[in-house]
Design an enzyme around this catalytic site. Structure first.
Site, PDB file in Angstrom:
ATOM      1  N   LYS A 143       6.203  23.557  -0.820  1.00 39.14           N
ATOM      2  CA  LYS A 143       5.754  22.501  -1.640  1.00 39.14           C
ATOM      3  C   LYS A 143       4.816  21.585  -1.211  1.00 39.14           C
ATOM      4  O   LYS A 143       4.515  21.440   0.023  1.00 39.14           O
ATOM      5  CB  LYS A 143       6.706  21.635  -2.110  1.00 39.14           C
ATOM      6  CG  LYS A 143       6.042  20.807  -3.489  1.00 39.14           C
ATOM      7  CD  LYS A 143       8.061  20.524  -3.459  1.00 39.14           C
ATOM      8  CE  LYS A 143       7.715  18.935  -5.133  1.00 39.14           C
ATOM      9  NZ  LYS A 143       8.723  18.794  -5.546  1.00 39.14           N
ATOM     10  N   TYR A 160       1.303   1.374  -3.364  1.00 37.80           N
ATOM     11  CA  TYR A 160       1.505   3.016  -4.130  1.00 37.80           C
ATOM     12  C   TYR A 160       0.994   4.493  -3.754  1.00 37.80           C
ATOM     13  O   TYR A 160      -0.124   4.041  -2.909  1.00 37.80           O
ATOM     14  CB  TYR A 160       1.639   2.560  -5.365  1.00 37.80           C
ATOM     15  CG  TYR A 160      -0.103   2.564  -6.212  1.00 37.80           C
ATOM     16  CD1 TYR A 160      -0.780   4.571  -6.788  1.00 37.80           C
ATOM     17  CD2 TYR A 160      -1.204   1.948  -6.270  1.00 37.80           C
ATOM     18  CE1 TYR A 160      -2.310   4.399  -6.317  1.00 37.80           C
ATOM     19  CE2 TYR A 160      -2.558   1.847  -6.320  1.00 37.80           C
ATOM     20  CZ  TYR A 160      -2.481   3.208  -6.278  1.00 37.80           C
ATOM     21  OH  TYR A 160      -4.010   3.178  -6.622  1.00 37.80           O
TER      22      TYR A 160
END
Length: 160
Positions: free
Chosen positions: A83, A68
């Site tokens: 972004k 993760y």
């Protein structure tokens, strides 16, 4: 040691339509929906999609590394369609990178096409870990750009 990688993906849809898919939390939803088995599943840890939002991306089974990563949105510029996020836990941080930033920029080509520029900036502070640089990649971002670009183009052609 610092490094930078970048890749441009052409898209057959306007920059405003592509940015709608990349802005805020929509990108995480689309990644989970369209690429959950390839890139992973995105979930909001905190925030509303603006600067300071923290996202957890859980990688598919079999992905090497921590399994993760958590990233925080550092820049969300609606006008420039940019972004930028930084890994704060897991992912490349767990592999030994001091800093790993992703920058996504939607560039207008003309009224019906655009470019998604996916960039990675990284820092490795320990000279004994310079082999880590070979792990830095834009490949998942390119896969994401291609898939989401096709999704937006197909969605746009079916509604016009």
């Amino acid at each position: 040691m610092k490094g930078h990688l970048s890749a441009d993906t052409p898209v057959a849809a306007s920059a405003s339509l592509v940015w709608d898919a990349y802005r805020g939390l929509e990108l995480g939803r689309l990644v989970t929906e369209l690429l959950g088995d390839v890139i992973g599943r995105a979930e909001v840890v905190e925030g509303d999609g603006g600067v300071g939002t923290i996202i957890k991306l859980t990688f598919p089974p079999g992905t090497p590394g921590a399994g993760y990563m958590k990233e925080i949105f550092r820049i969300a510029d609606e006008e420039k369609r940019v972004k930028e996020s930084e890994t704060i836990e897991g992912g490349f941080k767990a592999l030994g990178f001091d800093q790993y930033r992703i920058r996504l920029e939607v560039i207008e080509k003309d009224a019906v096409s655009s470019i998604i520029r996916s960039s990675v900036e990284y820092e490795i502070g320990d000279d004994s870990k310079t082999d880590l640089a070979s792990l830095a990649t834009t490949k998942p971002l390119e896969i994401m750009a291609e898939t989401i670009g096709k999704y937006v183009a197909q969605k746009n052609s079916s509604t016009s």
